[in-house]
Scaffold this active site. Structure first.
Site, mmCIF file in Angstrom:
data_model
loop_
_atom_site.group_PDB
_atom_site.id
_atom_site.type_symbol
_atom_site.label_atom_id
_atom_site.label_comp_id
_atom_site.label_asym_id
_atom_site.label_seq_id
_atom_site.Cartn_x
_atom_site.Cartn_y
_atom_site.Cartn_z
ATOM 1 N N SER A 146 -1.154 -3.804 -0.960
ATOM 2 C CA SER A 146 -2.503 -3.900 -1.511
ATOM 3 C C SER A 146 -3.495 -3.410 -0.466
ATOM 4 O O SER A 146 -3.292 -3.621 0.738
ATOM 5 C CB SER A 146 -2.829 -5.351 -1.881
ATOM 6 N N TYR A 159 -2.278 -14.387 -0.326
ATOM 7 C CA TYR A 159 -1.935 -13.118 -0.959
ATOM 8 C C TYR A 159 -2.006 -11.969 0.050
ATOM 9 O O TYR A 159 -1.081 -11.157 0.158
ATOM 10 C CB TYR A 159 -2.882 -12.853 -2.124
ATOM 11 N N LYS A 163 1.025 -9.486 1.385
ATOM 12 C CA LYS A 163 0.985 -8.038 1.221
ATOM 13 C C LYS A 163 0.992 -7.320 2.574
ATOM 14 O O LYS A 163 1.456 -6.185 2.692
ATOM 15 C CB LYS A 163 -0.235 -7.644 0.400
#
Length: 252
Positions: A146, A159, A163
């Protein structure tokens, strides 16, 4: 309708291909001739994705897969390779991304943090661990991270951490698999329209697009060609790299 044959005779596994970016990747690769394995945890989504792809003349098979389960991933890999001489490509798209933001780093429950790593990091590793030995020499893997890892999205610590780990994993795997001429590269999408982002408020969309160089909302069609390129022989001398596709939101 199959429009090209860049991947004719090649089998490619796409995890999380039941919807969103995963389905877009599977559809693009299938339209270019690939035989697609839809590795998806949701039975309804996986079955529907298979139906849609077959309706376009694409050779596709849904295999229910929980990437956080070693047993499930290994079973999928066996099925994916059972009637061919090796898997040619893999896209590790599956991840936990829906409705995960909003909490400060001090408020994320430890079990939620652990689950995020179990799915996004361990799940990616388990998938490559199962598929890698079954991959033909000269094959290719695209991991999916991401662009948040570059700009440090707030209130998404677990998160962004997961990533970020994908990028490091990609680089190490590229070196480990390089002797077999298996390439491993990492795609970093920006904020993209789809099922996983449908609940994001319009003002956040506008703020994000306003900070891009290319000032419009990002669509799945902005990414599927990049995945096809990285898996193809057109990228045969590219490995261990990260590529942000986010309209110029981040520059590296």
């Amino acid at each position: 309708m199959i429009v090209e044959s860049r991947f004719s005779g090649k089998r490619i596994v796409v995890t999380g291909a039941g919807r969103g970016l995963g389905f877009a990747f599977a559809e693009r690769l299938g339209r270019e001739g690939a035989s697609i394995i839809i590795a998806e945890i949701d039975d309804a989504l996986g079955t529907d994705a298979e139906r849609k792809l077959k309706g376009q003349g694409i050779d596709a098979r849904f295999v229910r897969t929980d990437i956080s389960s070693e047993t499930s991933v290994e079973a999928m890999a066996k099925i994916a390779s059972c009637d061919c001489d090796g898997i040619h490509g893999l896209v590790t798209n599956a991840a936990w991304a829906n409705n995960v933001g909003g909490k400060s780093y001090t408020d994320i429950p430890p079990d939620v943090f652990d689950r995020m790593l179990a799915i996004n990091v361990r799940g990616t590793w388990l998938t490559i661990r199962a598929i890698g030995p079954r991959m033909k020499d000269g094959g290719a893997i695209v991991t999916v991270s991401s662009d948040t890892i570059y700009w440090g999205a707030p209130r998404l610590l677990h998160y962004v951490t997961s990533k970020s780990a994908i990028v490091g994993m990609t680089r190490s795997l590229a070196r480990e698999l390089g002797d077999r001429m298996v390439r491993v590269n990492c795609l970093l999408p920006g904020l993209t329209m789809g099922e996983a982002t449908k609940d994001i408020p319009e003002d956040r969309w506008n703020d994000y697009a306003g900070r891009q160089i290319l000032k419009r909302k990002q669509m799945p069609g902005d990414l599927d060609g990049v995945v096809a390129f990285l898996l193809s022989d057109d990228a045969k001398f590219i490995t261990g790299q990260t590529l942000a596709v986010d309209g110029g939101f981040s520059l590296h």
